[in-house]
Write a protein that holds these residues in place. Structure first.
Motif, PDB file in Angstrom:
ATOM      1  N   UNK A 227       0.848  -1.179   0.000  1.00 36.89           N
ATOM      2  CA  UNK A 227       0.000   0.000   0.000  1.00 36.89           C
ATOM      3  C   UNK A 227       0.889   1.235   0.000  1.00 36.89           C
ATOM      4  N   UNK A 228       0.232   2.372  -0.117  1.00 34.55           N
ATOM      5  CA  UNK A 228       0.964   3.631  -0.273  1.00 34.55           C
ATOM      6  C   UNK A 228       1.806   3.950   0.952  1.00 34.55           C
ATOM      7  N   UNK A 229       1.252   3.739   2.136  1.00 41.12           N
ATOM      8  CA  UNK A 229       1.990   4.076   3.357  1.00 41.12           C
ATOM      9  C   UNK A 229       3.213   3.185   3.513  1.00 41.12           C
ATOM     10  N   UNK A 230       3.038   1.890   3.257  1.00 38.82           N
ATOM     11  CA  UNK A 230       4.172   0.973   3.383  1.00 38.82           C
ATOM     12  C   UNK A 230       5.258   1.291   2.363  1.00 38.82           C
ATOM     13  N   UNK A 262       6.060  12.779  10.726  1.00 38.28           N
ATOM     14  CA  UNK A 262       6.148  11.940   9.530  1.00 38.28           C
ATOM     15  C   UNK A 262       6.575  10.526   9.893  1.00 38.28           C
ATOM     16  N   UNK A 263       7.588  10.390  10.757  1.00 42.19           N
ATOM     17  CA  UNK A 263       8.061   9.062  11.146  1.00 42.19           C
ATOM     18  C   UNK A 263       6.985   8.278  11.889  1.00 42.19           C
ATOM     19  N   UNK A 264       6.257   8.944  12.768  1.00 48.38           N
ATOM     20  CA  UNK A 264       5.181   8.261  13.490  1.00 48.38           C
ATOM     21  C   UNK A 264       4.085   7.807  12.540  1.00 48.38           C
ATOM     22  N   UNK A 265       3.756   8.648  11.590  1.00 46.64           N
ATOM     23  CA  UNK A 265       2.711   8.294  10.624  1.00 46.64           C
ATOM     24  C   UNK A 265       3.122   7.078   9.788  1.00 46.64           C
ATOM     25  N   UNK A 268       2.736   3.718  11.485  1.00 42.39           N
ATOM     26  CA  UNK A 268       1.383   3.244  11.765  1.00 42.39           C
ATOM     27  C   UNK A 268       0.690   3.905  12.932  1.00 42.39           C
ATOM     28  N   UNK A 269       1.241   4.980  13.453  1.00 43.83           N
ATOM     29  CA  UNK A 269       0.601   5.674  14.572  1.00 43.83           C
ATOM     30  C   UNK A 269      -0.645   6.407  14.072  1.00 43.83           C
ATOM     31  N   UNK A 270      -1.655   6.518  14.917  1.00 45.06           N
ATOM     32  CA  UNK A 270      -2.900   7.184  14.525  1.00 45.06           C
ATOM     33  C   UNK A 270      -2.703   8.692  14.433  1.00 45.06           C
ATOM     34  N   UNK A 271      -3.549   9.322  13.639  1.00 48.09           N
ATOM     35  CA  UNK A 271      -3.454  10.768  13.425  1.00 48.09           C
ATOM     36  C   UNK A 271      -3.671  11.536  14.733  1.00 48.09           C
ATOM     37  N   UNK A 272      -4.637  11.086  15.528  1.00 50.54           N
ATOM     38  CA  UNK A 272      -4.929  11.788  16.783  1.00 50.54           C
ATOM     39  C   UNK A 272      -3.739  11.745  17.738  1.00 50.54           C
ATOM     40  N   UNK A 273      -3.123  10.583  17.854  1.00 48.63           N
ATOM     41  CA  UNK A 273      -1.971  10.469  18.761  1.00 48.63           C
ATOM     42  C   UNK A 273      -0.794  11.308  18.271  1.00 48.63           C
ATOM     43  N   UNK A 274      -0.601  11.348  16.944  1.00 42.67           N
ATOM     44  CA  UNK A 274       0.485  12.159  16.396  1.00 42.67           C
ATOM     45  C   UNK A 274       0.247  13.630  16.697  1.00 42.67           C
ATOM     46  N   UNK A 282      -3.830  17.907  12.548  1.00 42.84           N
ATOM     47  CA  UNK A 282      -4.016  16.658  11.813  1.00 42.84           C
ATOM     48  C   UNK A 282      -4.129  16.871  10.307  1.00 42.84           C
ATOM     49  N   UNK A 283      -4.563  18.037   9.865  1.00 44.15           N
ATOM     50  CA  UNK A 283      -4.736  18.292   8.432  1.00 44.15           C
ATOM     51  C   UNK A 283      -3.409  18.472   7.701  1.00 44.15           C
ATOM     52  N   UNK A 284      -2.312  18.696   8.433  1.00 43.78           N
ATOM     53  CA  UNK A 284      -1.008  18.940   7.809  1.00 43.78           C
ATOM     54  C   UNK A 284      -0.108  17.705   7.799  1.00 43.78           C
ATOM     55  N   UNK A 285      -0.463  16.671   8.553  1.00 42.43           N
ATOM     56  CA  UNK A 285       0.441  15.517   8.695  1.00 42.43           C
ATOM     57  C   UNK A 285       0.613  14.801   7.356  1.00 42.43           C
ATOM     58  N   UNK A 286      -0.496  14.473   6.694  1.00 46.68           N
ATOM     59  CA  UNK A 286      -0.398  13.800   5.398  1.00 46.68           C
ATOM     60  C   UNK A 286       0.272  14.702   4.352  1.00 46.68           C
ATOM     61  N   UNK A 287       0.074  15.988   4.494  1.00 48.29           N
ATOM     62  CA  UNK A 287       0.706  16.930   3.559  1.00 48.29           C
ATOM     63  C   UNK A 287       2.229  16.860   3.681  1.00 48.29           C
ATOM     64  N   UNK A 288       2.744  16.768   4.914  1.00 45.45           N
ATOM     65  CA  UNK A 288       4.190  16.674   5.111  1.00 45.45           C
ATOM     66  C   UNK A 288       4.738  15.354   4.562  1.00 45.45           C
ATOM     67  N   UNK A 289       3.985  14.275   4.706  1.00 52.34           N
ATOM     68  CA  UNK A 289       4.425  12.986   4.151  1.00 52.34           C
ATOM     69  C   UNK A 289       4.515  13.070   2.627  1.00 52.34           C
ATOM     70  N   UNK A 290       3.506  13.677   2.018  1.00 47.21           N
ATOM     71  CA  UNK A 290       3.514  13.807   0.557  1.00 47.21           C
ATOM     72  C   UNK A 290       4.654  14.701   0.081  1.00 47.21           C
TER      73      UNK A 290
END
Length: 713
Positions: A227-230, A262-265, A268-274, A282-290
């Motif tokens: 998958x994309x995350x892996x 980014x490393x936590x995401x 497999x860490x959840x968005x809320x915990x990050x 939470x709206x910026x976490x996926x943006x930083x990964x991308x």
């Protein structure tokens, strides 16, 4: 199968493609391929257990193109799967399937003819591009290593090692190749066994995004790229890191919190915990990964650099680009002037200054005032216009070729097919370059005249043939030839010197005791008897010899003949010869310089006789310069020396293949095989055979004949 034998096709003399000669493990014969992409496709086929048989260039057909003319076309490959299904393939770059240039039009017409023929004959047809063949930046490098690894290994000897590896993974779970390598009693069998298991999908490892080494993770059943995350998780291991030493405290805090998120995401860490742990919305976490996973202009992931505050992934549009977007008619006229499409005899090739004057006139004609851009700037947009046109030219290379002449067009066609989406090899001995160079120095030979006196006379300039490793820039071996032009035996001797452990010269002129330390077999003992996977050579007659192809094929080495008259495909060896001359032979009193106008060549003949320059001295100079080259820091390696880089890569587990222990004792490439018919008289029990041998060449010669009495003519 529609065909059992490939169609013999002549090599193109103008189109810029490499020509590969390889040994096929599945076919047990020699196979030839006419481009880098065809060679990469060959590796995927050989490593695919579902394909049991294939034929390259299997069938030629005839059909009508878009203009109604009859054209001939040849399929690139026919494959047969385990379920007895046949499929015909055409291998093309995506650049050949898009656009309206001549190459794209020809490719589209060719594919249309092939597709119609397959529909009529109820045969499956597929077009494979680099997007289908390459699934990661390191895919080609790993395929090259894996294929040549199994080519040189007898699978019957891997059974015990395979069982030990499976048992080890079952006991410890997910592990690394390094741990397996250290725990196995037969470490030399580990990599071939791992390749065997990977090909058959019995274990999993990321062979797409990192070269196989000691740090590569292997496991049972777990897919790292499902998958994309892996996928991002595996890619993150090779992302560029950032030094925070010179950052301000505030910027450093922002960068570290973003990196932690980014490393936590990715783990497999959840968005809320990050969000709770880092304070990042939470709206910026996926943006930083991308941002980290996005590609830069070189096609490489931006990595953690994208997390730096203020870092821009893409440059902002300047006023000139905005001007072109707002006024497409002005843009079209500018490009018409630049691409020289006006077809006017008075305006054949306009300079940038002339194009800029035409642009200014066009702007005034369209109502632009002195207060508008670009009139308000000092250069009136001249430099911005040049940058804009250069960028457009890079995006449309075929259209801009008219500005640079026929030589530039040939150079572009000969280099455009180099894979930009695959990284250069990092494994030592994965790819090497070989070439010969005529030394820019004269030497003398001592002869006895009619009076019995010893005099020194000039001899012809000599050749040096060398092999350089692409990954580490190490000169693996060399030889010196005194012939007027070096031959196939000189090439084979050079390759042999690159494989066997180096033997130092006995110095007579120079007191240089550390010369032997600059050779890989001495400095890095683990590289003794190492074999390279691919060798790149030009189209010299001595390189094309059957003796060379036969000997290299037996060693499992693929040969890559570059396009005709294109040394740009082998830049490293060409650059080394320049270094060799500047640091050594151009400093000699008998140097001929780099060209006929070089002042260093003045009096070269006289000085060669005066100082009695001998071949022995030239050989000693070559030995010293090559040793120093391997030990000195190299700018292309980040300031490290070639040998230190090779040592580091070997320590990381980027291990090559080796000559087997059984073949080392009598190892020799200086063998020439000729099949000749023995003719004679049975009653007399005698015969004769005619054998053609090169003069002045001493090679091992073996003759096998039925008759007891044989006369060699």
């Amino acid at each position: 199968m529609l065909s059992e034998k490939p169609i013999e096709m002549p090599r193109s003399q103008s189109y810029g493609s490499n020509y590969f000669i390889c040994h096929s493990l599945k076919l047990n014969r020699r196979a030839c391929f006419y481009s880098n992409l065809e060679y990469a496709n060959f590796l995927t086929v050989e490593l695919n257990p579902q394909i049991i048989k294939y034929v390259e260039q299997p069938l030629q057909i005839t059909g009508k193109n878009n203009d109604g003319k009859m054209c001939k076309t040849v399929f690139d490959m026919e494959v047969l799967y385990e379920d007895n299904i046949n499929e015909l393939w055409e291998i093309k770059y995506t650049s050949d399937l898009t656009g309206d240039n001549k190459s794209a039009v020809r490719a589209k017409s060719q594919i249309a003819i092939q597709k119609n023929w397959c529909l009529k004959n109820n045969i499956l047809f597929r077009v494979r591009t680099e997007n289908d063949i390459f699934q990661g930046l390191e895919h080609l490098n790993n395929m090259r290593f894996m294929y040549h690894c199994i080519c040189r290994t007898d699978e019957r000897l891997l059974g015990n090692c395979i069982k030990r590896i499976k048992r080890f993974i079952e006991q410890v779970g997910d592990t690394t190749i390094g741990h397996i390598y250290e725990s196995d009693p037969e470490p030399t069998m580990v990599f071939p066994s791992l390749v065997y298991l990977l090909i058959r999908d019995q274990i999993k490892a990321d062979v797409f995004n990192q070269e196989l080494n000691f740090y590569t993770e292997v496991s049972y059943g777990k897919r790292f790229w499902n998958n994309k995350i892996a996928k991002f998780y595996e890619e993150s291991k090779t992302w560029r890191t950032v030094s925070t030493y010179n950052m301000s405290d505030s910027d450093k805090k922002i960068y570290e919190s973003r990196k932690k998120a980014v490393d936590l995401y990715l783990n497999g860490e959840s968005i809320k915990n990050i969000e709770k742990m880092t304070g990042i919305n939470h709206s910026h976490i996926k943006e930083f990964v991308d941002r980290c996973a996005s590609l830069d202009t070189n096609g490489q992931p931006v990595g953690y650099v994208g997390l730096i505050k203020g870092h821009r992934l893409k440059s902002r549009k300047g006023p000139f680009i905005k001007l072109m977007e707002d006024h497409p008619d002005i843009r079209d006229q500018l490009l018409l002037d630049y691409f020289n499409e006006k077809k006017s005899k008075w305006d054949k090739l306009s300079s940038f200054k002339t194009i800029h004057e035409s642009l200014i006139k066009n702007l005034i004609a369209n109502g632009f005032k002195e207060t508008d851009y670009p009139f308000e700037t000092k250069s009136q947009g001249y430099r911005s216009m040049i940058r804009f046109l250069h960028n457009i030219g890079d995006e449309n290379p075929y259209a801009s070729l008219n500005r640079y002449g026929k030589n530039a067009e040939q150079l572009f066609r000969n280099t455009r097919c180099i894979q930009p989406d695959q990284s250069s090899p990092k494994r030592p001995f994965a790819k090497v370059e070989l070439d010969g160079h005529k030394i820019d120095a004269l030497f003398t030979v001592a002869v006895e005249n009619e009076h019995g006196d010893t005099v020194y006379v000039l001899a012809n300039r000599i050749w040096i043939i060398a092999v350089i490793d692409v990954a580490t820039r190490v000169i693996l071996g060399y030889t010196i030839s005194v012939s007027q032009n070096y031959n196939r035996f000189d090439v084979l001797e050079c390759i042999q010197n690159a494989i066997i452990p180096h033997k130092s010269l006995n110095f007579s002129q120079f007191n240089f005791k550390k010369s032997i330390e600059g050779y890989h077999s001495v400095a890095v003992p683990y590289t003794q008897w190492a074999l390279f996977d691919e060798i790149c050579m030009d189209n010299a007659l001595s390189h094309l010899s059957r003796d060379i192809t036969d000997n290299l094929e037996k060693l499992g080495i693929s040969i890559n003949f570059g396009p005709v008259a294109t040394p740009h495909r082998r830049p490293l060896i060409e650059r080394f010869f320049r270094t060799l001359e500047e640091k050594g032979f151009h400093r000699m009193p008998s140097t001929t310089g780099s060209n006929i106008n070089d002042i260093r060549r003045i009096g070269a003949e006289k000085d060669a006789v005066t100082y009695r320059i001998t071949l022995k001295e030239i050989s000693e100079i070559a030995e010293i310069i090559i040793s120093g080259y391997n030990l000195q820091p190299h700018q292309g390696l980040g300031g490290f020396s070639p040998l230190s880089v090779m040592r580091d890569r070997i320590d990381r587990g980027l291990i090559p293949s080796y000559v087997s222990d059984d073949n080392r004792k009598d190892f020799s490439l200086m063998k020439c095989y000729q099949i000749r018919k023995v003719q004679g008289n049975k009653k007399r029990e005698s015969g004769h055979i005619s054998i053609l041998l090169d003069t002045n060449i001493q090679v091992p010669f073996c003759l096998q004949a039925i008759h007891q009495s044989v006369r060699i003519l």
